[in-house]
Enzyme design. Structure first.
Site, mmCIF file in Angstrom:
data_model
loop_
_atom_site.group_PDB
_atom_site.id
_atom_site.type_symbol
_atom_site.label_atom_id
_atom_site.label_comp_id
_atom_site.label_asym_id
_atom_site.label_seq_id
_atom_site.Cartn_x
_atom_site.Cartn_y
_atom_site.Cartn_z
ATOM 1 C CG HIS A 1 -1.932 1.280 1.234
ATOM 2 N ND1 HIS A 1 -3.080 1.046 0.373
ATOM 3 C CD2 HIS A 1 -1.790 2.325 1.630
ATOM 4 C CE1 HIS A 1 -3.684 2.206 0.431
ATOM 5 N NE2 HIS A 1 -2.865 3.145 1.375
ATOM 6 C CG ASP B 1 -11.359 2.663 5.005
ATOM 7 O OD1 ASP B 1 -10.492 3.622 5.365
ATOM 8 O OD2 ASP B 1 -10.890 2.333 3.842
ATOM 9 C CB SER C 1 -8.002 4.958 6.078
ATOM 10 O OG SER C 1 -8.220 4.444 4.800
#
Length: 446
Positions: free
Chosen positions: A92, A171, A193
């Site tokens: 991510h 989220d 998140s």
């Protein structure tokens, strides 16, 4: 974690807002109550917007951050991917301009034998979103039910979707609200998140790309390191292997900014081409994914394996397979002309000679949003065809009149506004400046 026990009194949203506004520490139950009520539609956007702003201004303690992550994680289903024998590893990024590494890394790691269940987001503020880029591929469906997501993952080794109704629904709602209320930058909200969404994927390990610089949400390296440590600690507390790379975002990554354009550039990297900085970062992140995925003994070995998978064409084949399984037109991977095309282009030339000293990275990201390539409001649609191609990067020599950038646009009025933004985004110097390193430091597993 077990769900928190309810207190004697009912928690009201206004009381939670006031408590955080005044600098108080919220209990785990208060946070769970607020998140659950908002997810269920029992609290309006305007109250949660006020709470989000209070968090931005007042911050959160580590227990509050953990409670928020846990509440968001358990607002929906947590995937059980134990039927897939390969280790599950995701990556991510905290968001940057021109950052299309996910499109390269998911198929690359899958080609090496790592399972990559990637749940991504849309553009936030001046940064692009992986889902918006994928949807530039005709037919590509990012809104898959969990059962289909699992089938594609079992077949292909990678699948890329958005937050579904089943996975981290809190989220999904908060992410969209933060984008339009000026509450994106809080490290606590970013941590909750990212980690809630990633932990809901049923992963074993996670590689984080935490951006720092003028185009990142974390402008300073200290702020980026704080966020990285927060996320690594949160993931490890929940039994996952997590490593974070602090990477540079003082200028856009690669040369193309805009959804369809970034698909083109990602494919170039999968062909062994593309800009040097994008290739270098993709290989570094892939090295970590393969290492944490148990298919390489070291990160360096993982990088070497990744280079071979690119040169052999196996990584690109995997991307093509994933696109087809998710309803996309695989011909668009081999023929960029099948991707959305802007109607017109406009060029920006250098007014003087010298060396490119700096690019106002955030301003370039904002320029892409102004073109229609991102969202200024939650309900805005995105034009996948528009964007900006950079012909010069920091440190490059520039001659008077030489091209700096090309604007791909569909609205003349928007293009003129973007021209003005870009013309003041470049700084030319008489002598070359020392380039910032692409990778600043690594936090977590060594």
């Amino acid at each position: 974690m077990n769900p928190p026990s309810p207190p004697a009194q009912i928690v009201r949203a206004i009381d939670v807002i006031r408590k955080k506004r005044d600098g108080g520490e919220l209990s785990r139950y208060e946070i769970h109550s607020l998140v659950n009520a908002y997810t269920a539609g029992d609290i309006p956007d305007y109250q949660v917007s006020a709470w989000l702003m209070a968090v931005v201004l007042r911050g959160m303690t580590r227990p509050e951050t953990a409670a928020l992550t846990d509440a968001m994680l358990h607002s929906g289903d947590v995937l059980d991917l134990s039927s897939i024998s390969a280790r599950k590893v995701d990556k991510h990024s905290t968001g940057g301009v021109g950052d299309k590494t996910s499109l390269v890394l998911a198929p690359l790691a899958a080609a090496a034998g790592v399972a990559v269940p990637m749940i991504s987001g849309r553009g936030l503020g001046h940064t692009g979103g992986t889902l918006d880029k994928l949807e530039a591929i005709p037919g590509f469906n990012v809104n898959l039910p969990v059962a289909q997501f699992r089938r594609i993952l079992e077949t292909c080794g990678c699948a890329m979707i958005g937050q579904t109704a089943e996975i981290a629904p809190a989220d999904r709602k908060l992410y969209a609200l933060r984008d339009v209320t000026g509450t994106v930058e809080s490290p606590y909200l970013i941590c909750a998140s990212i980690m809630s969404k990633k932990l809901a994927e049923g992963i074993d390990a996670l590689v984080l790309d935490v951006k720092t610089g003028s185009g990142a949400f974390m402008k300073t390296e200290d702020d980026a390191a704080f966020l990285a440590e927060l996320m690594v600690e949160t993931g490890e507390r929940m039994g996952k292997e997590v490593v974070a790379l602090i990477t540079d975002m003082d200028q856009p990554l690669g040369s193309m900014i805009g959804n369809a354009l970034e698909v083109v550039e990602a494919v170039e990297v999968l062909r062994g081409e593309g800009p040097e900085d994008l290739r270098q970062l993709c290989l570094e992140l892939a090295g970590w994914m393969l290492h944490l995925g148990g298919v390489s003994a070291t990160v360096e070995d993982g990088k070497r394996q990744s280079e071979k998978l690119i040169s052999s064409g196996k990584a690109l084949d995997k991307f093509r397979q994933m696109v087809e399984l998710q309803g996309g037109d695989p011909r668009a991977i081999d023929d960029p002309g099948k991707l959305p095309q802007a109607q017109r282009t406009m060029t920006i030339s250098s007014p003087e000679g010298g060396y490119l000293a700096s690019l106002k990275c955030e301003q370039i990201g904002t320029a892409c949003v102004v073109l229609g390539g991102g969202r200024e409001r939650k309900e805005d649609s995105v034009d996948p065809a528009v964007g900006i191609v950079l012909h010069k990067k920091v440190g490059d020599a520039v001659s008077t009149g030489e091209l700096l950038a090309t604007i791909h646009y569909n609205s003349e009025a928007r293009a003129q506004r973007v021209r003005e933004l870009l013309e003041v985004s470049y700084q030319i110097a008489d002598s070359p400046l020392e380039k910032r390193p692409l990778i600043h430091r690594i936090i977590g597993r060594t």
